[in-house]
Design a protein around this motif. Structure first.
Motif, PDB file in Angstrom:
ATOM      1  N   UNK A  73       0.821  -1.207   0.000  1.00 26.00           N
ATOM      2  CA  UNK A  73       0.000   0.000   0.000  1.00 26.00           C
ATOM      3  C   UNK A  73       0.861   1.267   0.000  1.00 26.00           C
ATOM      4  N   UNK A  74       2.024   1.208   0.650  1.00 27.39           N
ATOM      5  CA  UNK A  74       2.895   2.375   0.684  1.00 27.39           C
ATOM      6  C   UNK A  74       3.381   2.738  -0.718  1.00 27.39           C
ATOM      7  N   UNK A  75       3.743   1.723  -1.496  1.00 28.73           N
ATOM      8  CA  UNK A  75       4.190   1.969  -2.865  1.00 28.73           C
ATOM      9  C   UNK A  75       3.016   2.366  -3.758  1.00 28.73           C
ATOM     10  N   UNK A  76       1.871   1.758  -3.529  1.00 29.46           N
ATOM     11  CA  UNK A  76       0.712   2.007  -4.392  1.00 29.46           C
ATOM     12  C   UNK A  76       0.255   3.462  -4.299  1.00 29.46           C
ATOM     13  N   UNK A  77       0.288   4.023  -3.112  1.00 26.65           N
ATOM     14  CA  UNK A  77      -0.183   5.394  -2.927  1.00 26.65           C
ATOM     15  C   UNK A  77       0.932   6.441  -3.060  1.00 26.65           C
ATOM     16  N   UNK A  78       2.101   6.008  -3.507  1.00 20.38           N
ATOM     17  CA  UNK A  78       3.197   6.946  -3.728  1.00 20.38           C
ATOM     18  C   UNK A  78       3.113   7.457  -5.167  1.00 20.38           C
ATOM     19  N   UNK A 137       5.061   9.340  -6.791  1.00 22.84           N
ATOM     20  CA  UNK A 137       6.368   9.510  -7.416  1.00 22.84           C
ATOM     21  C   UNK A 137       7.050   8.182  -7.726  1.00 22.84           C
ATOM     22  N   UNK A 138       6.401   7.065  -7.391  1.00 20.74           N
ATOM     23  CA  UNK A 138       7.039   5.763  -7.642  1.00 20.74           C
ATOM     24  C   UNK A 138       6.948   5.439  -9.132  1.00 20.74           C
ATOM     25  N   UNK A 139       8.090   5.184  -9.792  1.00 22.91           N
ATOM     26  CA  UNK A 139       8.054   5.000 -11.251  1.00 22.91           C
ATOM     27  C   UNK A 139       7.792   3.568 -11.706  1.00 22.91           C
ATOM     28  N   UNK A 140       7.961   2.608 -10.818  1.00 23.64           N
ATOM     29  CA  UNK A 140       7.876   1.215 -11.223  1.00 23.64           C
ATOM     30  C   UNK A 140       6.457   0.674 -11.224  1.00 23.64           C
ATOM     31  N   UNK A 141       6.358  -0.642 -11.276  1.00 19.80           N
ATOM     32  CA  UNK A 141       5.061  -1.320 -11.288  1.00 19.80           C
ATOM     33  C   UNK A 141       4.443  -1.282  -9.893  1.00 19.80           C
TER      34      UNK A 141
END
Length: 222
Positions: A143-148, A150-154
């Protein structure tokens, strides 16, 4: 302890232990998200051990993670916690089976059997806590990556393996609570104190015939 409570706790712990074994090899701990993607040609899904991909034709391709040290720290910790959960659950099952009243493994000592059943409940609690921490930690990173933004990856979403892990943790914690809260750890029957009056105590034992009249003091004849 009520035998019905023992059976219910054993069933809850056993179901939680089985579901841990199902959650660990499940491939769908996280699934690639289609949110924001116009065209999706493949779906990527991962678990603690491997990463897989499937295309639009249904062809699957999986590869194991090449290096343990190259993985993220939360994945390594989740692996250790899930393996610990399996070990704790196995010990809890054996301890509960031995400590049940219908079992003859520990003899007829009710106090000892209650203590063993209590130990089994503690191990069920440890199993549930390890599973809950592992699954929740893994889901937090998803969830932390999903709601970021600025995250460029999958980006990934929570998979079915995590839901199985959560259900397993709840069942194991419920089974452990039933055992630890209901068993009687070392309760013993309390006997009343002997009657005492002004420095003398009545022991409740009548003088024997062999003592005869000599067992009375000198004041007895006055």
């Amino acid at each position: 302890m009520d035998p019905i409570v023992e059976v219910v706790a054993l069933l809850l712990g056993f179901c939680g232990w089985v579901m841990v074994g199902i959650a660990i090899p499940n491939r769908y701990w996280k699934v690639s998200s289609v949110d924001g993607n116009v065209i999706t040609t493949s779906t990527i899904y991962e678990n603690l051990w491997m990463s897989c991909a499937t295309d639009s034709t249904g062809v699957h391709n999986c590869r194991e993670f090449p290096s343990l040290l190259a993985l993220n720290g939360y994945i390594q910790a989740s692996r250790a916690l899930m393996i610990s959960a399996v070990v704790f659950g196995t010990i809890g099952l054996f301890a509960t089976l031995i400590g049940m009243q219908c079992s003859k493994a520990a003899g007829d000592n009710i106090v000892l059997k209650g203590r063993i059943a209590g130990v089994g409940g503690v191990f069920f609690l440890l199993q549930g806590l390890c599973t809950m921490i592992s699954v929740s930690w893994y889901a937090f990173n998803i969830t932390q990556v999903f709601f970021d933004p600025l995250y460029p990856g999958t980006k990934y979403e929570i998979g079915e393996g995590l839901y199985i892990g959560w259900c397993s943790a709840v069942l194991a914690i419920l089974g452990g609570c039933c055992l630890t809260c209901s068993c009687k750890l070392g309760t013993s029957e309390k006997y009343p104190y002997p009657y005492q009056s002004k420095g003398t105590a009545y022991s409740g034992v009548a003088p024997s015939r062999s003592q005869g009249a000599n067992s009375y003091g000198r004041n007895a004849y006055v």
